[in-house]
Scaffold this motif. Structure first.
Motif, mmCIF file in Angstrom:
data_model
loop_
_atom_site.group_PDB
_atom_site.id
_atom_site.type_symbol
_atom_site.label_atom_id
_atom_site.label_comp_id
_atom_site.label_asym_id
_atom_site.label_seq_id
_atom_site.Cartn_x
_atom_site.Cartn_y
_atom_site.Cartn_z
ATOM 1 N N THR A 102 44.471 56.774 20.207
ATOM 2 C CA THR A 102 43.177 57.357 19.881
ATOM 3 C C THR A 102 43.109 57.861 18.448
ATOM 4 N N GLY A 103 44.253 57.883 17.742
ATOM 5 C CA GLY A 103 44.276 58.344 16.365
ATOM 6 C C GLY A 103 44.398 59.854 16.237
ATOM 7 N N LYS A 104 44.679 60.538 17.331
ATOM 8 C CA LYS A 104 44.806 61.987 17.307
ATOM 9 C C LYS A 104 46.267 62.430 17.265
ATOM 10 N N ASP B 224 45.264 56.240 40.303
ATOM 11 C CA ASP B 224 44.955 57.191 39.231
ATOM 12 C C ASP B 224 46.192 57.409 38.371
ATOM 13 N N VAL B 225 45.998 57.333 37.060
ATOM 14 C CA VAL B 225 47.096 57.538 36.116
ATOM 15 C C VAL B 225 46.768 58.740 35.234
ATOM 16 N N GLU B 226 47.808 59.384 34.718
ATOM 17 C CA GLU B 226 47.613 60.572 33.891
ATOM 18 C C GLU B 226 47.193 60.232 32.471
ATOM 19 N N ILE B 227 47.646 59.090 31.981
ATOM 20 C CA ILE B 227 47.368 58.742 30.587
ATOM 21 C C ILE B 227 47.265 57.232 30.456
ATOM 22 N N SER B 228 46.377 56.788 29.591
ATOM 23 C CA SER B 228 46.211 55.352 29.318
ATOM 24 C C SER B 228 45.965 55.188 27.820
ATOM 25 N N ARG C 167 41.423 59.348 34.734
ATOM 26 C CA ARG C 167 40.340 60.303 34.968
ATOM 27 C C ARG C 167 40.060 61.185 33.751
ATOM 28 N N SER C 168 41.065 61.477 32.945
ATOM 29 C CA SER C 168 40.849 62.350 31.797
ATOM 30 C C SER C 168 39.966 61.690 30.742
ATOM 31 N N ALA C 169 39.999 60.367 30.662
ATOM 32 C CA ALA C 169 39.189 59.661 29.668
ATOM 33 C C ALA C 169 37.971 58.985 30.290
ATOM 34 N N GLY C 170 37.881 58.983 31.619
ATOM 35 C CA GLY C 170 36.765 58.303 32.267
ATOM 36 C C GLY C 170 36.851 56.799 32.067
#
Length: 91
Positions: free
Chosen positions: A59-61, A47-51, A17-20
């Motif tokens: 993501t390179g961040k 639903d997962v918290e991170i992918s 959900r955080s990244a859509g």
């Protein structure tokens, strides 16, 4: 394979959900929620918290670690270098 010992392996949608971002894969994960997918079928959704779409490494961040500073600090603290050792690495 023994009957009735293994969980059902079926298509499941994992949604970040955080990244859509959502992706369809096969899993034994269960969920009471469902989602209509692009192919017109309805699948359970987890639903997962991170992918890979939101993880800093992918993501390179991601923060870069100052490895050169760590090496210099180690050599300062513990007497860096190979003084007193021959080419074979033994003293």
């Amino acid at each position: 394979m023994q009957q009735d010992k293994h969980p059902e392996y079926r298509p499941v949608v994992f949604r970040d959900r955080s990244a859509g971002y959502a992706f369809l894969t096969r899993s034994t994960a269960t969920s009471d929620q469902t989602i209509a997918w692009d192919d017109g079928e309805t699948y359970p959704v987890v639903d997962v918290e991170i992918s890979s779409e939101s993880h800093p490494f992918y993501t390179g961040k991601a923060r870069t670690v100052d490895s050169e500073g760590r090496v210099a600090r180690f050599e300062r603290r513990y007497g860096g270098g190979s003084e007193g050792q021959d080419a074979g690495g033994t003293s």
